[in-house]
Design an enzyme around this catalytic site. Sequence first.
Site, short mmCIF file in Angstrom:
data_model
loop_
_atom_site.label_atom_id
_atom_site.label_comp_id
_atom_site.label_asym_id
_atom_site.label_seq_id
_atom_site.Cartn_x
_atom_site.Cartn_y
_atom_site.Cartn_z
N ARG A 61 0.83 -1.22 0.00
CA ARG A 61 0.00 0.00 0.00
C ARG A 61 0.85 1.26 0.00
O ARG A 61 0.44 2.30 -0.53
CB ARG A 61 -0.99 -0.02 1.17
N GLU A 98 4.64 -9.96 15.43
CA GLU A 98 4.05 -10.43 16.69
C GLU A 98 4.39 -11.90 16.91
O GLU A 98 4.77 -12.32 17.98
CB GLU A 98 2.54 -10.25 16.62
P1 AMP Z 1 4.13 -2.60 11.62
O1 AMP Z 1 5.42 -3.19 11.11
O2 AMP Z 1 3.55 -3.36 12.77
O3 AMP Z 1 4.29 -1.11 11.95
O4 AMP Z 1 3.05 -2.74 10.48
C1 AMP Z 1 3.02 -1.84 9.43
C2 AMP Z 1 2.60 -2.49 8.13
O5 AMP Z 1 1.54 -3.42 8.30
C3 AMP Z 1 2.11 -1.42 7.18
O6 AMP Z 1 2.69 -1.68 5.91
C4 AMP Z 1 0.61 -1.55 7.19
O7 AMP Z 1 0.11 -1.46 5.88
C5 AMP Z 1 0.31 -2.92 7.79
N1 AMP Z 1 -0.64 -2.87 8.92
C6 AMP Z 1 -0.37 -3.20 10.21
N2 AMP Z 1 -1.45 -3.10 10.99
C7 AMP Z 1 -2.46 -2.67 10.20
C8 AMP Z 1 -3.84 -2.34 10.42
N3 AMP Z 1 -4.41 -2.43 11.63
N4 AMP Z 1 -4.58 -1.91 9.36
C9 AMP Z 1 -4.01 -1.81 8.13
N5 AMP Z 1 -2.72 -2.11 7.86
C10 AMP Z 1 -1.94 -2.53 8.87
#
Ligand code: AMP
Length: 176
Positions: A61, A98
């Site tokens: 995205r 996670e």
């Molecule tokens: P993180 O590494 O946990 O910060 O996750 C970020 C990535 O996961 C981004 O590329 C987001 O597009 C996706 N992502 C994580 N959680 C969500 C969520 N609740 N809704 C949409 N996309 C998410």
Amino acid sequence: MDKQKLLTSIRKVPDYPKEGILFYDITTIIGNGEIFFELIEFLHNRYKNEKLDFIAGIESRGFIFASALAYSLGIGFVPIRKKGKLPFTTVSEKYSLEYGFDEMEIHIDAFGGKKNSRVLLLDDLIATGGTAKASINLINAVGGVCVEACFILRLNEFDSIKEIEKKTKVFNVLDI
Ligand code: AMP
């Protein structure tokens, strides 16, 4: 730009992709020409005087916003992709999720061999920050300087931002 309108334009999908996760679906931003245009124009105005050389977007995205902004600024777009998707020689970085691990890659010559290229990292959303941290490391590993990490939406329940702020400046358009 009307931030409230932008925030309410994001569709929230409970229990996707698994139970307990509230998924912020940005297809409802990009599917609305007026809102998408206003967002990219807002980002364009923020970054037009930053002397950026490249915008790096995170699969998948992040690609949408990063390529639109790169086009509007007249600079290059660089993809940071999941392992095994980039065709040429890559540098990769593992990071923890996670549960388990994931791995992102960047082309070794992403910044055309130009040392200290000024790079903006852009993604739709930051949650735990693991993906962003790995991406900043990749930008630095192939000769870029990540001048800022920008997210359309930051989830405040995670205080991951502190880790990222040790590496670069952080900007989020919205937070919730
Ligand atoms: P993180 O590494 O946990 O910060 O996750 C970020 C990535 O996961 C981004 O590329 C987001 O597009 C996706 N992502 C994580 N959680 C969500 C969520 N609740 N809704 C949409 N996309 C998410």
